[in-house]
Design a protein around this motif. Structure first.
Motif, PDB file in Angstrom:
ATOM      1  N   PHE A 242       0.705  -1.079  -0.284  1.00  0.00           N
ATOM      2  CA  PHE A 242      -0.233  -0.360  -0.313  1.00  0.00           C
ATOM      3  C   PHE A 242       1.096   1.166   0.362  1.00  0.00           C
ATOM      4  O   PHE A 242       2.523   0.816   0.665  1.00  0.00           O
ATOM      5  CB  PHE A 242      -0.852   0.029   0.976  1.00  0.00           C
ATOM      6  CG  PHE A 242      -1.593  -0.704   1.409  1.00  0.00           C
ATOM      7  CD1 PHE A 242      -3.338  -1.543   0.829  1.00  0.00           C
ATOM      8  CD2 PHE A 242      -1.617  -1.994   2.533  1.00  0.00           C
ATOM      9  CE1 PHE A 242      -3.628  -2.316   0.692  1.00  0.00           C
ATOM     10  CE2 PHE A 242      -2.330  -3.126   2.488  1.00  0.00           C
ATOM     11  CZ  PHE A 242      -3.451  -3.504   1.734  1.00  0.00           C
ATOM     12  N   LEU A 243      -0.067   2.380  -0.073  1.00  0.00           N
ATOM     13  CA  LEU A 243       1.616   3.568  -0.591  1.00  0.00           C
ATOM     14  C   LEU A 243       1.350   4.122   0.486  1.00  0.00           C
ATOM     15  O   LEU A 243       2.493   4.169   1.663  1.00  0.00           O
ATOM     16  CB  LEU A 243       0.375   4.313  -1.490  1.00  0.00           C
ATOM     17  CG  LEU A 243       0.611   6.392  -1.369  1.00  0.00           C
ATOM     18  CD1 LEU A 243       2.350   5.867  -1.293  1.00  0.00           C
ATOM     19  CD2 LEU A 243       0.203   7.225  -1.829  1.00  0.00           C
ATOM     20  N   TRP A 244       0.282   3.803   1.539  1.00  0.00           N
ATOM     21  CA  TRP A 244       0.338   3.878   3.275  1.00  0.00           C
ATOM     22  C   TRP A 244       0.087   2.459   3.979  1.00  0.00           C
ATOM     23  O   TRP A 244      -1.347   2.319   3.236  1.00  0.00           O
ATOM     24  CB  TRP A 244      -0.532   5.203   4.308  1.00  0.00           C
ATOM     25  CG  TRP A 244      -0.975   6.375   2.818  1.00  0.00           C
ATOM     26  CD1 TRP A 244      -1.191   6.993   2.284  1.00  0.00           C
ATOM     27  CD2 TRP A 244       0.236   7.269   3.472  1.00  0.00           C
ATOM     28  NE1 TRP A 244      -1.247   8.278   1.610  1.00  0.00           N
ATOM     29  CE2 TRP A 244       0.238   8.348   2.271  1.00  0.00           C
ATOM     30  CE3 TRP A 244       1.383   7.713   4.324  1.00  0.00           C
ATOM     31  CZ2 TRP A 244       0.323   9.805   2.858  1.00  0.00           C
ATOM     32  CZ3 TRP A 244       2.101   8.586   4.247  1.00  0.00           C
ATOM     33  CH2 TRP A 244       1.677   9.662   3.250  1.00  0.00           C
ATOM     34  N   GLU A 245       0.746   2.336   4.072  1.00  0.00           N
ATOM     35  CA  GLU A 245       0.780   0.971   5.317  1.00  0.00           C
ATOM     36  C   GLU A 245       0.501   0.870   7.101  1.00  0.00           C
ATOM     37  O   GLU A 245       1.632   2.106   6.877  1.00  0.00           O
ATOM     38  CB  GLU A 245       2.336   0.125   5.411  1.00  0.00           C
ATOM     39  CG  GLU A 245       2.084  -0.205   3.106  1.00  0.00           C
ATOM     40  CD  GLU A 245       3.388  -1.311   3.269  1.00  0.00           C
ATOM     41  OE1 GLU A 245       4.751  -1.159   4.279  1.00  0.00           O
ATOM     42  OE2 GLU A 245       2.801  -2.353   2.160  1.00  0.00           O
ATOM     43  N   HIS A 246      -0.001   0.314   7.710  1.00  0.00           N
ATOM     44  CA  HIS A 246      -0.185   0.592   8.831  1.00  0.00           C
ATOM     45  C   HIS A 246       0.912  -0.926   9.176  1.00  0.00           C
ATOM     46  O   HIS A 246       0.877  -1.541   8.875  1.00  0.00           O
ATOM     47  CB  HIS A 246      -1.675  -0.365   9.274  1.00  0.00           C
ATOM     48  CG  HIS A 246      -2.025  -0.007  10.136  1.00  0.00           C
ATOM     49  ND1 HIS A 246      -3.088  -0.447  11.005  1.00  0.00           N
ATOM     50  CD2 HIS A 246      -1.274   0.667  11.934  1.00  0.00           C
ATOM     51  CE1 HIS A 246      -3.241  -0.182  13.136  1.00  0.00           C
ATOM     52  NE2 HIS A 246      -2.438   0.185  12.648  1.00  0.00           N
ATOM     53  N   ALA A 247       1.698  -0.240   9.570  1.00  0.00           N
ATOM     54  CA  ALA A 247       3.131  -0.935  10.507  1.00  0.00           C
ATOM     55  C   ALA A 247       2.589  -1.978  11.477  1.00  0.00           C
ATOM     56  O   ALA A 247       3.053  -3.477  11.080  1.00  0.00           O
ATOM     57  CB  ALA A 247       3.711  -0.379  11.982  1.00  0.00           C
ATOM     58  N   VAL A 248       2.210  -2.152  12.163  1.00  0.00           N
ATOM     59  CA  VAL A 248       1.391  -3.500  13.026  1.00  0.00           C
ATOM     60  C   VAL A 248       0.916  -4.436  11.840  1.00  0.00           C
ATOM     61  O   VAL A 248       1.298  -5.768  11.786  1.00  0.00           O
ATOM     62  CB  VAL A 248       0.289  -3.043  14.211  1.00  0.00           C
ATOM     63  CG1 VAL A 248      -0.710  -2.495  13.262  1.00  0.00           C
ATOM     64  CG2 VAL A 248      -0.082  -4.105  14.536  1.00  0.00           C
ATOM     65  N   GLY A 249      -0.037  -4.282  10.690  1.00  0.00           N
ATOM     66  CA  GLY A 249      -0.167  -5.353   9.524  1.00  0.00           C
ATOM     67  C   GLY A 249       0.798  -5.492   9.286  1.00  0.00           C
ATOM     68  O   GLY A 249       0.388  -6.679   8.762  1.00  0.00           O
ATOM     69  N   ARG A 250       1.525  -5.135   8.563  1.00  0.00           N
ATOM     70  CA  ARG A 250       2.659  -5.482   7.714  1.00  0.00           C
ATOM     71  C   ARG A 250       3.483  -6.318   8.812  1.00  0.00           C
ATOM     72  O   ARG A 250       4.287  -7.365   8.054  1.00  0.00           O
ATOM     73  CB  ARG A 250       3.664  -4.409   7.543  1.00  0.00           C
ATOM     74  CG  ARG A 250       4.574  -4.591   6.677  1.00  0.00           C
ATOM     75  CD  ARG A 250       5.855  -3.647   5.905  1.00  0.00           C
ATOM     76  NE  ARG A 250       6.483  -2.370   6.937  1.00  0.00           N
ATOM     77  CZ  ARG A 250       6.476  -1.857   7.477  1.00  0.00           C
ATOM     78  NH1 ARG A 250       4.711  -0.992   6.905  1.00  0.00           N
ATOM     79  NH2 ARG A 250       6.781  -0.958   8.000  1.00  0.00           N
ATOM     80  N   GLU A 251       3.780  -6.432  10.087  1.00  0.00           N
ATOM     81  CA  GLU A 251       5.054  -7.196  10.887  1.00  0.00           C
ATOM     82  C   GLU A 251       4.425  -8.405  10.805  1.00  0.00           C
ATOM     83  O   GLU A 251       4.714  -8.832  11.102  1.00  0.00           O
ATOM     84  CB  GLU A 251       5.053  -6.168  11.983  1.00  0.00           C
ATOM     85  CG  GLU A 251       6.047  -4.655  11.570  1.00  0.00           C
ATOM     86  CD  GLU A 251       6.100  -4.094  12.800  1.00  0.00           C
ATOM     87  OE1 GLU A 251       5.351  -4.377  14.093  1.00  0.00           O
ATOM     88  OE2 GLU A 251       6.995  -2.923  12.691  1.00  0.00           O
ATOM     89  N   ASN A 252       2.658  -8.016  11.463  1.00  0.00           N
ATOM     90  CA  ASN A 252       2.247  -9.420  11.963  1.00  0.00           C
ATOM     91  C   ASN A 252       0.724  -9.271  12.478  1.00  0.00           C
ATOM     92  O   ASN A 252       0.427  -8.390  13.033  1.00  0.00           O
ATOM     93  CB  ASN A 252       3.085  -9.514  13.671  1.00  0.00           C
ATOM     94  CG  ASN A 252       2.617 -11.332  14.071  1.00  0.00           C
ATOM     95  OD1 ASN A 252       1.587 -11.959  13.561  1.00  0.00           O
ATOM     96  ND2 ASN A 252       4.042 -11.812  15.272  1.00  0.00           N
TER      97      ASN A 252
END
Length: 328
Positions: A242-252
């Motif tokens: 995504f252009l704007w990524e939610h960090a927590v979703g990207r990690e786990n």
């Protein structure tokens, strides 16, 4: 005279070529005949020798085993192990002795159990070694060094060759869920919560996500090299980038979701907004919103989907401006 010579020349050439061809063919035929005769003479002898060859030393055959172990016949003959058409099955090799080893010494000793391989007293490594001698492909290839193997489990911990109770995979229990529950009781119990994986309806199984025989991923997950990759194999719309990524979703993904089940909507580990406030405690909104003022004003932060009422694209957004706050 000259005309006769010109006519005779080509005829002599043709006759010479035919003579050479005839000599070559006679030579080839004379050479090939002894070879063919020799092969024809030896083939019946070889075939007869193969048919009359004695059984391998130490083996007595499946029929001899079943004279005493008739009770083992039903479970074995009704399983994939009895498929003679499959060259990898025991029935296509030496039957019972494919797994239990040569039985001649066992028979001659009057059934002495120490003269035959017994899986009931074998160590986990010995039992698994016998099974993985055939089951060494596809989903079984990671067994050695896997978590179940390293915890001193064997194939026979879950499977039964002669007395299976399940319709598939020859499990000792009637269902796969019952087998997993023997050790993973907490995870299996979560399936009975209000928000759960569709396992108890029969739409999924534990092995839909996990490979009990080993995996390169964490938690013995089948797909990918991380939890996020495993989840995204089904939830592709959450994959990104995504252009704007939610960090927590990207990690786990399991930071917010409990993959086995929860009493919260969408299998969340906590009810919003408290879930969001675990991280977002200083971002515009107050950290304590369950106060009399907020409830009295019917704040949209405590009703409906809470924070997600506005921040609907919480997994990520591609909106060039509003996407920074995951509202579009």
């Amino acid at each position: 005279m000259g005309r006769f010579t010109r006519t005779l020349g080509p005829m002599v050439t043709i006759a010479g070529a035919l003579a050479i061809w005839f000599v070559v063919m006679v030579t080839v035929a004379a050479t090939a005949s002894p070879r063919q005769n020799g092969a024809a003479g030896k083939e019946p002898a070889g075939a007869q020798a193969a048919q009359t060859a004695a059984p391998a030393s130490g083996f007595v055959g499946e029929e001899t085993c079943l004279t005493c172990h008739e009770d083992m016949k039903k479970g074995y003959h009704g399983s994939p192990h009895a498929r003679t058409q499959d060259p990898r099955s025991p029935a296509a090799a030496k039957g019972c002795e494919s797994c239990h080893g040569p039985g001649q010494a066992h028979v001659e000793a009057g059934g002495d159990k120490t003269k035959i391989k017994q899986f009931t007293v074998a160590t986990p490594s010995e039992a698994s070694e016998a099974c993985t001698s055939c089951h060494n492909r596809s989903g079984h290839i990671e067994w050695d060094g896997g978590k179940h193997s390293s915890r001193n489990m064997s194939c026979l911990t879950c499977h039964s060759v002669h007395t299976p109770k399940s319709e598939r995979a020859q499990l000792k229990t009637e269902t796969q869920q019952e087998t997993c529950k023997q050790c993973h009781q907490r995870e299996v119990n979560k399936v009975h919560r209000s928000q759960h994986m569709p396992v108890r309806e029969g739409k999924m199984e534990c092995t839909t996500c996990h490979n009990p025989h080993g995996s390169q991923n964490v938690k013995m997950l089948r797909e990918g090299n991380s939890i996020v990759e495993a989840c995204a194999s089904c939830h592709a719309e959450k994959r990104g980038p995504f252009l704007w990524e939610h960090a927590v979703g990207r990690e786990n993904c399991v930071t917010c979701h409990d993959p086995h089940g929860s009493n919260n909507d969408r299998m969340l580990v906590a009810k919003p907004p408290m879930l969001c406030q675990r991280c977002h405690i200083h971002a515009r909104h107050p950290a304590t919103i369950y106060d009399a003022t907020a409830v009295g004003n019917k704040s949209n932060r405590v009703v409906g989907r809470s924070c997600v009422n506005c921040h609907s694209q919480v997994h990520g957004s591609n909106h060039p401006t509003a996407g920074k706050f995951f509202v579009r």
